[in-house]
Design a protein around this motif. Structure first.
Motif, mmCIF file in Angstrom:
data_model
loop_
_atom_site.group_PDB
_atom_site.id
_atom_site.type_symbol
_atom_site.label_atom_id
_atom_site.label_comp_id
_atom_site.label_asym_id
_atom_site.label_seq_id
_atom_site.Cartn_x
_atom_site.Cartn_y
_atom_site.Cartn_z
ATOM 1 N N SER A 1 52.595 -19.322 13.916
ATOM 2 C CA SER A 1 51.770 -18.895 12.793
ATOM 3 C C SER A 1 50.932 -17.717 13.251
ATOM 4 C CB SER A 1 50.888 -20.041 12.315
ATOM 5 O OG SER A 1 49.829 -20.241 13.234
ATOM 6 N N GLU B 1 47.887 -17.728 13.719
ATOM 7 C CA GLU B 1 46.838 -18.168 14.638
ATOM 8 C C GLU B 1 47.386 -18.720 15.938
ATOM 9 O OE1 GLU B 1 46.483 -19.546 11.283
ATOM 10 O OE2 GLU B 1 45.409 -17.699 10.875
ATOM 11 N N LEU B 2 48.626 -19.235 15.890
ATOM 12 C CA LEU B 2 49.179 -19.869 17.079
ATOM 13 C C LEU B 2 50.575 -19.318 17.294
ATOM 14 C CD1 LEU B 2 48.150 -23.457 16.100
ATOM 15 C CD2 LEU B 2 47.222 -22.206 18.013
ATOM 16 N N GLU B 3 50.819 -18.763 18.491
ATOM 17 C CA GLU B 3 52.119 -18.148 18.702
ATOM 18 C C GLU B 3 53.242 -19.178 18.694
ATOM 19 O OE1 GLU B 3 52.472 -16.117 22.362
ATOM 20 O OE2 GLU B 3 53.678 -14.520 21.490
ATOM 21 N N GLN C 1 58.187 -31.579 3.300
ATOM 22 C CA GLN C 1 57.783 -31.085 1.983
ATOM 23 C C GLN C 1 58.521 -31.849 0.905
ATOM 24 O OE1 GLN C 1 58.619 -26.933 2.266
ATOM 25 N NE2 GLN C 1 56.699 -26.484 3.308
ATOM 26 N N TYR D 1 54.513 -29.724 -5.729
ATOM 27 C CA TYR D 1 54.930 -29.558 -4.340
ATOM 28 C C TYR D 1 53.853 -30.120 -3.428
ATOM 29 C CZ TYR D 1 58.171 -26.334 -6.491
ATOM 30 O OH TYR D 1 59.138 -25.786 -7.285
ATOM 31 N N VAL D 2 54.261 -30.940 -2.477
ATOM 32 C CA VAL D 2 53.301 -31.549 -1.547
ATOM 33 C C VAL D 2 53.849 -31.455 -0.138
ATOM 34 C CG1 VAL D 2 51.917 -33.579 -1.129
ATOM 35 C CG2 VAL D 2 53.027 -33.317 -3.314
ATOM 36 N N GLU D 3 52.932 -31.259 0.804
ATOM 37 C CA GLU D 3 53.365 -31.254 2.192
ATOM 38 C C GLU D 3 52.734 -32.444 2.904
ATOM 39 O OE1 GLU D 3 53.606 -27.347 3.970
ATOM 40 O OE2 GLU D 3 52.784 -28.164 5.817
ATOM 41 N N ARG E 1 40.216 -16.115 19.779
ATOM 42 C CA ARG E 1 41.430 -16.241 18.983
ATOM 43 C C ARG E 1 42.671 -15.870 19.793
ATOM 44 N NH1 ARG E 1 41.005 -16.637 12.940
ATOM 45 N NH2 ARG E 1 39.219 -18.060 12.821
ATOM 46 N N VAL F 1 43.690 -18.758 22.042
ATOM 47 C CA VAL F 1 44.314 -19.852 21.286
ATOM 48 C C VAL F 1 45.703 -19.438 20.825
ATOM 49 C CG1 VAL F 1 44.154 -21.217 19.185
ATOM 50 C CG2 VAL F 1 42.135 -20.839 20.586
ATOM 51 N N TYR F 2 45.839 -18.194 20.391
ATOM 52 C CA TYR F 2 47.145 -17.717 19.905
ATOM 53 C C TYR F 2 48.201 -17.811 21.001
ATOM 54 C CZ TYR F 2 50.697 -14.593 17.983
ATOM 55 O OH TYR F 2 51.876 -14.065 17.537
ATOM 56 N N ARG F 3 47.819 -17.324 22.196
ATOM 57 C CA ARG F 3 48.777 -17.330 23.282
ATOM 58 C C ARG F 3 48.988 -18.724 23.869
ATOM 59 N NH1 ARG F 3 50.281 -12.302 25.172
ATOM 60 N NH2 ARG F 3 51.101 -11.455 23.228
ATOM 61 N N ARG G 1 42.648 -25.362 18.965
ATOM 62 C CA ARG G 1 44.065 -25.347 18.605
ATOM 63 C C ARG G 1 44.312 -26.255 17.393
ATOM 64 N NH1 ARG G 1 49.043 -23.854 20.732
ATOM 65 N NH2 ARG G 1 50.597 -25.311 19.949
ATOM 66 N N ALA H 1 43.050 -24.574 14.320
ATOM 67 C CA ALA H 1 43.957 -23.525 13.832
ATOM 68 C C ALA H 1 45.141 -24.145 13.108
ATOM 69 C CB ALA H 1 44.446 -22.674 15.005
ATOM 70 N N GLN H 2 45.645 -25.246 13.662
ATOM 71 C CA GLN H 2 46.783 -25.885 13.015
ATOM 72 C C GLN H 2 46.405 -26.485 11.686
ATOM 73 O OE1 GLN H 2 48.683 -28.138 16.295
ATOM 74 N NE2 GLN H 2 50.424 -28.176 14.911
ATOM 75 N N GLN I 1 46.128 -23.714 8.945
ATOM 76 C CA GLN I 1 47.179 -22.738 8.677
ATOM 77 C C GLN I 1 47.670 -22.890 7.249
ATOM 78 O OE1 GLN I 1 49.955 -23.638 11.757
ATOM 79 N NE2 GLN I 1 50.931 -25.282 10.639
ATOM 80 N N SER J 1 49.846 -23.581 4.086
ATOM 81 C CA SER J 1 50.839 -24.615 3.829
ATOM 82 C C SER J 1 50.896 -24.823 2.335
ATOM 83 C CB SER J 1 50.439 -25.915 4.511
ATOM 84 O OG SER J 1 49.364 -26.500 3.834
ATOM 85 N N LEU J 2 51.858 -25.613 1.922
ATOM 86 C CA LEU J 2 51.875 -26.061 0.540
ATOM 87 C C LEU J 2 50.703 -27.015 0.366
ATOM 88 C CD1 LEU J 2 55.623 -26.769 -0.115
ATOM 89 C CD2 LEU J 2 54.247 -24.899 -0.922
#
Lengths: 200, 198
Positions: free
Chosen positions: A147, A149-151, A159, A174-176, B69, B72-74, B110, B113-114, B117, B119-120
């Motif tokens: 993402s 934020e996170l590689e 989903q 739609y739900v996750e 950031r 955390v990203y790496r 971390r 961040a997750q 992120q 999402s639906l």
């Protein structure tokens, strides 16, 4: 006329005349007409087809269509009321006799009623009001690779697409879910199933 | 790709004026959690003692945000990796302090961040109830069990920020629908365990 099983309201006057006309039909003609009627009752959406078959019957048996339609209207009063009140075939037979139909024809109709009533009951239950009925469910699951934020992520997502009938329209929701949520959702649904089964 | 530019590392040196280590810790956490758009406000609020003027404050906050950031990203987890991000002439004690603070917070950050992120809409809660329908206008007497399921769904976290919008969706399921749904869910579970066992 004594108390009827299929209705509490007074029956229209024309009905006894129609029953008298029905008695004039031969046994064969009556059974053909009954078959037509039950086919319509089990598939109430097929109005066009029913009317065509009725007019064919009228032509074949040299009966005028107008009076035939009135007779059919009168006959249909009984099964409709019987369905609402979960009447037994005995009660249906008794009602037809009370309305003036011959014993022979009343018994025949009651027999056909017994054969068809499970299907008809299921149809009536299916027409019962349902709020926001769940029509369909589609799903996919996969792995989130990365993402902004996170590689590297590597987490599993699920989903669901739920198709809900709201009034006359279909709405997609739609739900996750995360994995633990999925397992607790599955667990809850299994509890619901046990509960429903204990009441059936 | 370098974590920060030279001028940003220079801005970090303002932290030397901080009253305590805890103040630095606090600032690091706030800088990580703040979205880029909120850094201006954060600068005004958090840095009056640390920076000479508003520009310096903004540079400091932005540098800390980018540093945290980036780590955390790496997914950097070792002290050596974090230490190697700093330039040669960076203040030794400050470098060690920042590395220590980052290592302390890395797993919490971390997770944050997750969780935030895109999402639906996410499922938040499930409630259900089983009713028995006894009567309707089409049948006067019956005993049909039916299930009412309420899903609480939260819209995209990134859009809502601190005011999560949770909507409740209530739906009705007949026994047949529930059976079909359970079949589908069972298939998902089987596939998940097949993947897990590989």
């Amino acid at each position: 006329m004594g108390l009827l099983n299929f209705t509490r309201d007074p029956v229209p006057e024309a009905v006894s005349g129609d029953m008298h006309n029905l008695n004039q039909l031969s046994a064969q003609q009556f059974s053909a007409l009954t078959e037509l009627l039950f086919r319509f009752l089990t598939e109430p959406k097929e109005v066009e087809r029913f009317l065509t078959q009725l007019s064919d019957f009228a032509t074949m048996n040299k009966i005028s269509l107008g009076p035939l339609k009135n007779i059919v209207k009168s006959i249909l009063l009984v099964p409709n009321g019987a369905l609402k009140r979960n009447l037994s075939s005995e009660q249906v037979r008794a009602d037809f006799i009370a309305l003036g139909l011959s014993e022979e024809k009343a018994s025949y109709f009651a027999e056909q009623w017994k054969v068809n009533s499970p299907a008809l009951t299921r149809l009536a239950v299916g027409q019962t009001l349902m709020i926001n009925q769940l029509i369909d469910m589609e799903w996919k699951f996969g792995v989130t690779a990365g993402s902004s934020e996170l590689e590297k992520v590597g987490s599993i997502f699920l989903q669901l697409k739920l198709v809900i009938k709201k009034g006359s329209q279909l709405e997609n929701v739609y739900v996750e879910l995360t994995l633990p949520q999925f397992y607790s959702f599955l667990h809850e649904m299994e509890r619901v199933k046990t509960s429903l089964e204990s009441f059936s | 790709m370098a974590a920060l530019q030279e001028v940003e590392f220079a801005a970090l040196q303002s932290l030397l004026k901080a009253p305590s280590k805890d103040a630095v810790r606090q600032l690091c956490q706030e800088c990580f959690s703040s979205p880029p758009a909120g850094l201006g406000l954060l600068a005004q609020r958090a840095c009056p003692g640390l920076a000479a003027g508003p520009d310096e404050a903004e540079q400091l906050v932005s540098a800390l945000h980018n540093l945290t950031r980036h780590v955390v990203y790496r997914g950097l987890t070792r002290a050596e990796d974090i230490l190697s991000l700093f330039p040669e002439n960076f203040h030794q004690n400050l470098k060690n302090l920042l590395t220590k603070i980052i290592l302390e917070n890395i797993s919490a950050w971390r997770n944050e961040a997750q969780a935030s992120q895109i999402s639906l809409p996410r499922l938040v809660d499930i409630d259900w109830r089983v009713d028995i329908k006894t009567s309707s206008d089409s049948i006067i007497r019956m005993a049909v069990p039916t299930c009412l399921l309420q899903l609480k769904i939260q819209e995209d976290v990134a859009l809502c920020g601190n005011n999560p919008v949770v909507s409740a969706l209530t739906m009705e399921l007949s026994k047949e629908t529930l059976d079909t749904m359970l079949e589908g869910l069972g298939r998902i579970r089987d596939q998940l365990s097949a993947v897990a066992n590989k």
